[in-house]
Write an enzyme that holds these catalytic residues in place. Structure first.
Site, PDB file in Angstrom:
ATOM      1  N   ASP A 167      48.857  -1.995  33.619  1.00 47.47           N
ATOM      2  CA  ASP A 167      48.921  -0.885  32.700  1.00 47.47           C
ATOM      3  C   ASP A 167      48.173   0.235  33.067  1.00 47.47           C
ATOM      4  OD1 ASP A 167      49.616  -0.329  30.341  1.00 47.47           O
ATOM      5  OD2 ASP A 167      48.129  -1.761  29.094  1.00 47.47           O
ATOM      6  N   LYS A 175      53.071   0.055  33.765  1.00 46.04           N
ATOM      7  CA  LYS A 175      53.242   0.507  32.324  1.00 46.04           C
ATOM      8  C   LYS A 175      52.614   1.871  32.022  1.00 46.04           C
ATOM      9  CE  LYS A 175      52.102  -2.008  28.657  1.00 46.04           C
ATOM     10  NZ  LYS A 175      51.224  -1.108  27.739  1.00 46.04           N
ATOM     11  N   ASP A 203      45.796  -2.601  29.350  1.00 46.31           N
ATOM     12  CA  ASP A 203      44.417  -1.820  29.199  1.00 46.31           C
ATOM     13  C   ASP A 203      43.745  -2.383  27.857  1.00 46.31           C
ATOM     14  OD1 ASP A 203      46.158  -1.100  27.167  1.00 46.31           O
ATOM     15  OD2 ASP A 203      45.645   1.246  27.705  1.00 46.31           O
ATOM     16  N   SER A 204      44.458  -3.525  27.332  1.00 45.37           N
ATOM     17  CA  SER A 204      43.567  -4.341  26.336  1.00 45.37           C
ATOM     18  C   SER A 204      42.407  -4.984  26.780  1.00 45.37           C
ATOM     19  CB  SER A 204      44.461  -5.278  25.386  1.00 45.37           C
ATOM     20  OG  SER A 204      45.015  -6.185  26.478  1.00 45.37           O
ATOM     21  N   GLU A 253      56.198  -2.150  20.181  1.00 44.86           N
ATOM     22  CA  GLU A 253      54.900  -2.630  19.760  1.00 44.86           C
ATOM     23  C   GLU A 253      54.916  -2.067  18.439  1.00 44.86           C
ATOM     24  OE1 GLU A 253      51.196  -2.296  21.410  1.00 44.86           O
ATOM     25  OE2 GLU A 253      50.322  -2.994  19.973  1.00 44.86           O
ATOM     26  N   GLU A 281      52.653   4.643  28.308  1.00 43.64           N
ATOM     27  CA  GLU A 281      52.847   4.579  27.046  1.00 43.64           C
ATOM     28  C   GLU A 281      53.567   5.712  26.523  1.00 43.64           C
ATOM     29  OE1 GLU A 281      49.402   3.703  24.467  1.00 43.64           O
ATOM     30  OE2 GLU A 281      48.972   1.890  25.284  1.00 43.64           O
TER      31      GLU A 281
HETATM   32  O1  KIV Z   1      47.354  -3.985  26.892  1.00 47.92           O
HETATM   33  C1  KIV Z   1      48.194  -4.689  26.207  1.00 47.92           C
HETATM   34  O2  KIV Z   1      47.287  -5.721  26.121  1.00 47.92           O
HETATM   35  C2  KIV Z   1      49.475  -4.319  25.917  1.00 47.92           C
HETATM   36  C3  KIV Z   1      50.317  -5.052  25.135  1.00 47.92           C
HETATM   37  C4  KIV Z   1      51.577  -4.707  24.930  1.00 47.92           C
HETATM   38  C5  KIV Z   1      50.123  -6.385  25.101  1.00 47.92           C
HETATM   39  O3  KIV Z   1      49.786  -3.269  26.167  1.00 47.92           O
END
Ligand code: KIV
Length: 306
Positions: A103, A133, A64-65, A202, A135
């Protein structure tokens, strides 16, 4: 778009994995057992995905970056499911060997579990992701179990979780005191028991990441968590200097993409303005007979005074 065919895949270059074997969630566990470091990079588009995959990286994360790296948002909170899905699909087309992780963006799994499952399913069905993924640790364990029950592998993500930026009061290293360490250990064990395929650690002290990595059977993938994790992940734009910002302590820059692209763009502009581009060799030409015919027509027109 150039007329060059896009389908050509060159032979593997130096540093790339030549085994060609597809990376699966089982591969990650084998790598942990063999102490073979797992590599992961983000990618957000087809071209980058191909480069990363063909260089032999084990996991490609559509993070999500995307929000900051590509879409220019302030943080990850704004990026939507539809935006993420659009990029997951592009990356899917470029990745053949690596494990593809999507993500789950902020808001896509926080509201209710059925909606979370629906969104995870979209990443698999429409985007072709192999893992999603999420969080959060302990507090996400039930949700993660539900998603795994729906046959979707999940990557956990604990420590500095950027989607919690407002709760954390900024991007701060987590687990620096005893109660923080205890919470991180509980989070890691909860994810391990829930059966995640891997967990991202992280922004935590090296010592804590090492303890977690030794404690859990799940492969740990560190970012700002020191060298003792089972693998490492970095953001593509960070390692290529494409972020327009000073790097975080843990980022190692492997290329100056900003200088490379900027110099190339300036050179193109200068060539066009000075009539150095395109050259004759960079132009298409008429076949000899057509050219001769055309010259004849033009000569006749000139002779007729037109
Ligand atoms: O969104 C992202 O880039 C991440 C990192 C762990 C690289 O979640």
């Amino acid at each position: 778009m150039s007329l060059t065919p896009m389908g050509f895949r060159p032979p593997d270059g130096p540093g790339s994995d030549t085994s060609g074997r597809k990376v699966t969630t089982a591969t990650l566990r084998e790598q942990k057992l063999r102490h073979e470091p797992i590599t992961c990079l983000t990618a957000y588009d087809y071209a980058t995905a191909r480069l990363v995959d063909e260089a032999g990286i084990d996991m490609v994360l559509v993070g999500d970056s995307l929000a900051q790296a590509v879409l220019g948002y302030e943080n990850t909170l704004s990026v939507t499911m539809d935006e993420m899905l659009h990029h997951v699909k592009a990356v899917r087309r470029g990745v053949k060997r690596a494990l593809l992780v999507a993500d789950m963006p902020y808001g896509s799994y926080h509201l209710d579990p059925t909606r979370a499952l629906d969104n995870a399913t979209r990443f698999v069905k429409e985007g072709g992701a192999e893992v999603v993924k999420i969080e959060g640790g302990e507090k996400r364990a039930d949700l993660i179990r539900r998603i795994i029950d729906a046959e979707i592998p999940v990557a956990g993500h604990i420590g500095l979780t950027p989607q919690s930026v407002n709760v954390m009061g900024g991007y701060k290293v987590q687990g620096k005191d005893l109660s923080g360490i205890e919470q991180l250990m509980r989070d890691a064990v909860a994810l391990d028991r829930a059966g995640v395929a891997c967990m991202v650690l992280e922004g935590i002290p090296r010592e804590v990441a090492a303890m977690i990595t030794a404690e859990v059977s799940t492969p740990t993938i560190g970012i700002g968590a020191g060298p003792d994790c089972d693998g490492q992940v970095l953001v593509f734009h960070d390692i290529m200097n494409l972020t327009f910002a000073p790097p975080a302590k843990f980022v190692r820059r492997y290329a100056d993409g900003a200088a490379l692209f900027s110099n190339a763009v300036r050179a193109f502009s200068a060539d066009v303005k000075s009539l150095q581009y395109p050259a004759d060799e960079e132009s298409y030409h008429l076949p000899r007979e057509t050219k001769a015919g055309l010259e004849n027509v033009l000569a006749r027109k000139r002779a007729m005074g037109r």
